[in-house]
Design a protein around this motif. Structure first.
Motif, PDB file in Angstrom:
ATOM      1  N   GLU A 147       0.829  -1.209   0.000  1.00 36.92           N
ATOM      2  CA  GLU A 147       0.000   0.000   0.000  1.00 36.92           C
ATOM      3  C   GLU A 147       0.863   1.258   0.000  1.00 36.92           C
ATOM      4  O   GLU A 147       0.495   2.277  -0.585  1.00 36.92           O
ATOM      5  CB  GLU A 147      -0.924  -0.009   1.218  1.00 36.92           C
ATOM      6  N   ILE A 148       2.021   1.195   0.665  1.00 38.97           N
ATOM      7  CA  ILE A 148       2.928   2.340   0.742  1.00 38.97           C
ATOM      8  C   ILE A 148       4.020   2.265  -0.323  1.00 38.97           C
ATOM      9  O   ILE A 148       4.432   3.271  -0.894  1.00 38.97           O
ATOM     10  CB  ILE A 148       3.576   2.417   2.140  1.00 38.97           C
ATOM     11  N   PHE A 149       4.514   1.040  -0.614  1.00 35.10           N
ATOM     12  CA  PHE A 149       5.589   0.843  -1.581  1.00 35.10           C
ATOM     13  C   PHE A 149       5.089  -0.082  -2.701  1.00 35.10           C
ATOM     14  O   PHE A 149       5.414  -1.278  -2.719  1.00 35.10           O
ATOM     15  CB  PHE A 149       6.821   0.225  -0.913  1.00 35.10           C
ATOM     16  N   PRO A 150       4.278   0.430  -3.632  1.00 39.45           N
ATOM     17  CA  PRO A 150       3.662  -0.426  -4.654  1.00 39.45           C
ATOM     18  C   PRO A 150       4.651  -1.105  -5.597  1.00 39.45           C
ATOM     19  O   PRO A 150       4.310  -2.108  -6.218  1.00 39.45           O
ATOM     20  CB  PRO A 150       2.752   0.538  -5.422  1.00 39.45           C
ATOM     21  N   SER A 151       5.881  -0.581  -5.698  1.00 44.99           N
ATOM     22  CA  SER A 151       6.852  -1.170  -6.625  1.00 44.99           C
ATOM     23  C   SER A 151       7.850  -2.095  -5.937  1.00 44.99           C
ATOM     24  O   SER A 151       8.851  -2.464  -6.523  1.00 44.99           O
ATOM     25  CB  SER A 151       7.628  -0.056  -7.358  1.00 44.99           C
ATOM     26  N   CYS A 152       7.567  -2.465  -4.694  1.00 41.69           N
ATOM     27  CA  CYS A 152       8.532  -3.277  -3.958  1.00 41.69           C
ATOM     28  C   CYS A 152       8.459  -4.744  -4.366  1.00 41.69           C
ATOM     29  O   CYS A 152       7.474  -5.213  -4.953  1.00 41.69           O
ATOM     30  CB  CYS A 152       8.306  -3.154  -2.452  1.00 41.69           C
ATOM     31  N   SER A 153       9.523  -5.471  -4.054  1.00 36.13           N
ATOM     32  CA  SER A 153       9.578  -6.920  -4.252  1.00 36.13           C
ATOM     33  C   SER A 153       9.639  -7.573  -2.875  1.00 36.13           C
ATOM     34  O   SER A 153      10.477  -7.216  -2.056  1.00 36.13           O
ATOM     35  CB  SER A 153      10.818  -7.295  -5.067  1.00 36.13           C
ATOM     36  N   ILE A 154       8.726  -8.521  -2.609  1.00 32.33           N
ATOM     37  CA  ILE A 154       8.641  -9.155  -1.295  1.00 32.33           C
ATOM     38  C   ILE A 154       8.807 -10.661  -1.436  1.00 32.33           C
ATOM     39  O   ILE A 154       8.013 -11.322  -2.116  1.00 32.33           O
ATOM     40  CB  ILE A 154       7.294  -8.845  -0.607  1.00 32.33           C
ATOM     41  N   ASP A 155       9.845 -11.200  -0.825  1.00 26.41           N
ATOM     42  CA  ASP A 155      10.060 -12.649  -0.794  1.00 26.41           C
ATOM     43  C   ASP A 155       9.669 -13.188   0.573  1.00 26.41           C
ATOM     44  O   ASP A 155       9.756 -12.477   1.582  1.00 26.41           O
ATOM     45  CB  ASP A 155      11.528 -12.980  -1.070  1.00 26.41           C
TER      46      ASP A 155
END
Length: 338
Positions: free
Chosen positions: A29-37
């Motif tokens: 919601e805050i970092f829409p372009s992030c990558s989360i593993d």
């Protein structure tokens, strides 16, 4: 989105898929372009190149490792990458201990909000950047010091006078640079906190390297009291034995935790009162049913079945009340941290 964080590569070490989804949604919601593993176990996390991530979010209870042992192993693997604890309880004592072990921050899972999570991620990354660079070279101190987004200062270990302050400290506390340099670190403490400060200063003289000194009350120029977490490290400032200090304002976080504690108390009180209010008429009902079973022992089978249904329902309600009582007693109530 927070400015300056167009892309983040994050690792969430969490065995519960539901918790992982909630945390991921709050981050995106805050970092829409992030990558989360995701790594559901310590073993799976240990196979990843944690140094390639910007930040790690760590659940303290994994199937194959937990608690202090887990913290130490993850910090060893993370190296210079900040690690933020995800905990299911408002356990202030262990949270402080985890930060003393090297964690960057701690967050309560059930109370995670995108703004709080965003602030924690940004502050943890920036704070870790500052200390990583300080470890690499004191020659780069001044640039890092003045660019830090968190209040920092240097003080003389003997006289306790401010030797330098950064722009964040000036903006946060309201004193000008020249005013700071004419003061000692005791001048930004309320009178009742100064004894605690002097004791911490003396204790810190015996501890080399980076140190988390604890939580203190500070006074701004306008008289406002704030709660700060203090970290410090020994340095030589123009040949003078000094301490470099980083002050993290946790006033809002402390107020938030106090609110959660108060809600827990109210919930436990309500559960206790309600369960005991209901139990009295239930006990009478169960007694009457038992008398009916004795007095009407020769009832036809179909009417006995109705009576059995009443007995079963009363027993079921009794179990529900017992469960409410038990859960109300298990509500986490952290001890006050003085």
């Amino acid at each position: 989105m927070s400015p300056g964080y167009d892309y983040l590569n994050l690792l969430v070490i969490e065995d519960n898929e539901g918790d992982f989804v909630l945390v991921s949604e709050a981050i995106e919601e805050i970092f829409p372009s992030c990558s989360i593993d995701r790594a559901p176990t310590f073993e799976s996390a240990s196979t990843k190149r944690i140094q390639d991530y910007h930040l790690v979010l760590l659940d303290l209870t994994l199937p194959d490792k937990s608690g202090e042992e887990l913290i130490k192993e993850i910090l060893r693997l993370a190296g210079k990458v900040p690690v933020v604890v995800l905990t299911g309880y408002v356990d202030r004592n262990f949270a402080i201990k985890s930060i003393a072990l090297g964690m960057s921050d701690y967050l309560v899972k059930d109370e995670i909000h995108p703004d709080i999570l965003s602030r924690s991620i940004v502050y943890s990354i920036e704070r870790k950047k500052v200390f990583n660079r300080l470890e690499q070279s004191e020659l780069r101190y001044r640039e890092l010091f003045h660019l830090s987004p968190l209040p920092m200062w240097v003080y003389d270990q003997d006289s306790l006078r401010f030797l330098d302050v950064n722009e964040a400290a000036i903006q946060s506390y309201g004193y000008s640079r020249s005013e700071f340099l004419s003061m000692t670190i005791a001048d930004i403490r309320p009178e009742q906190e100064r004894k605690k400060m002097y004791e911490a200063v003396e204790e810190g003289k015996a501890i080399p390297g980076l140190r988390s000194a604890g939580t203190f009350l500070h006074t701004k120029k306008n008289g406002q009291l704030i709660t700060v977490e203090i970290s410090s490290n020994r340095i030589s400032f123009d040949g003078v034995p000094a301490k470099l200090v980083l002050a993290n304002d946790v006033t809002q976080k402390k107020a938030y935790i106090r609110t959660v504690e108060q809600q827990n108390r109210r919930l436990r009180d309500i559960a206790w009162v309600q369960s005991h209010v209901v139990r009295a008429p239930l006990a009478r009902l169960m007694g009457l049913v038992n008398l009916l079973e004795i007095e009407l022992s020769d009832l036809p089978a179909e009417k006995k079945e109705l009576l059995n249904h009443i007995v079963f329902s009363a027993d079921e309600l009794d179990d529900v009340i017992k469960d409410i009582n038990e859960k109300s007693q298990n509500i986490d109530m952290p001890e006050k941290n003085n």
